[in-house]
Design an enzyme around this catalytic site. Structure first.
Site, PDB file in Angstrom:
ATOM      1  N   SER A  49    -104.401  32.397  -5.201  1.00  0.00           N
ATOM      2  CA  SER A  49    -103.520  33.040  -4.231  1.00  0.00           C
ATOM      3  C   SER A  49    -103.104  34.374  -4.800  1.00  0.00           C
ATOM      4  CB  SER A  49    -102.270  32.189  -3.989  1.00  0.00           C
ATOM      5  OG  SER A  49    -101.268  32.946  -3.340  1.00  0.00           O
ATOM      6  N   TYR A  62     -95.093  27.991  -7.627  1.00  0.00           N
ATOM      7  CA  TYR A  62     -96.387  28.127  -6.945  1.00  0.00           C
ATOM      8  C   TYR A  62     -97.204  29.235  -7.603  1.00  0.00           C
ATOM      9  CZ  TYR A  62     -99.665  29.082  -3.107  1.00  0.00           C
ATOM     10  OH  TYR A  62    -100.792  29.298  -2.352  1.00  0.00           O
ATOM     11  N   ALA A  63     -96.568  30.367  -7.888  1.00  0.00           N
ATOM     12  CA  ALA A  63     -97.256  31.501  -8.523  1.00  0.00           C
ATOM     13  C   ALA A  63     -97.795  31.104  -9.894  1.00  0.00           C
ATOM     14  CB  ALA A  63     -96.318  32.700  -8.641  1.00  0.00           C
ATOM     15  N   ALA A  64     -97.021  30.348 -10.651  1.00  0.00           N
ATOM     16  CA  ALA A  64     -97.478  29.904 -11.973  1.00  0.00           C
ATOM     17  C   ALA A  64     -98.711  29.012 -11.846  1.00  0.00           C
ATOM     18  CB  ALA A  64     -96.360  29.156 -12.700  1.00  0.00           C
ATOM     19  N   ALA A  65     -98.697  28.111 -10.873  1.00  0.00           N
ATOM     20  CA  ALA A  65     -99.853  27.233 -10.666  1.00  0.00           C
ATOM     21  C   ALA A  65    -101.079  28.040 -10.258  1.00  0.00           C
ATOM     22  CB  ALA A  65     -99.526  26.176  -9.608  1.00  0.00           C
ATOM     23  N   LYS A  66    -100.910  28.998  -9.357  1.00  0.00           N
ATOM     24  CA  LYS A  66    -102.044  29.794  -8.888  1.00  0.00           C
ATOM     25  C   LYS A  66    -102.543  30.751  -9.971  1.00  0.00           C
ATOM     26  CE  LYS A  66    -102.696  27.973  -4.900  1.00  0.00           C
ATOM     27  NZ  LYS A  66    -103.958  27.286  -4.602  1.00  0.00           N
TER      28      LYS A  66
END
Length: 148
Positions: A49, A62-66
């Protein structure tokens, strides 16, 4: 549901977000790695993402996962390259997919469409086996990007 800062999320919600958005990619690659190594061929396309490259309030988990998906893909490529397996990470920006509605933030009317992301994947997979794309970010022409 609407995204929140980590301090406002339960441990279970944080773990679920990481499991869904990062671990699932790792486990999927694990499931097919042996077959591709044996065949000495293949193309893996992981989807990240734009949140992996840019940050917005309330989206840090979410940003860390992506970002993890993006960097995992780079590492997985290095591991699979000796077996002639290509690994690419496609990094789409906001697109009209229903994702925003599912998150409770309302649907957007983005210029980037799902078929644009699909066309990018098709292009990457259609390259000659001797060529690969490490990662590619796909923006809608109408999206304003304000880097940090």
């Amino acid at each position: 549901k609407k995204k929140n800062p980590p301090a406002d999320q339960s441990v279970a919600d944080i773990d679920a977000a990481i499991k869904l958005n990062l671990n699932s990619v790792i486990y999927g690659c694990r499931a097919f790695a042996g077959m591709m190594k044996e065949a000495r061929a293949g193309t893996v396309v992981n989807i990240s993402s734009v949140c992996a490259r840019h940050c917005w309030p309330g989206w840090s988990v979410y940003a860390a996962a992506k970002a993890g998906v993006l960097n995992f893909s780079k590492g997985f490529y290095v591991e699979m390259q000796p077996y002639n397996v290509r690994v690419t990470c496609v990094v789409p920006a906001s697109a009209s997919t229903g994702f925003q509605s599912a998150c409770g933030i309302g649907e957007t009317n983005d210029t980037l469409q799902t078929e644009d992301v699909a066309d990018t994947i098709f292009y990457v997979c259609g390259l000659p086996q001797r060529a690969t794309v490490e990662d590619v970010t796909v923006w809608g022409i109408g999206q304003v990007v304000n880097p940090l």
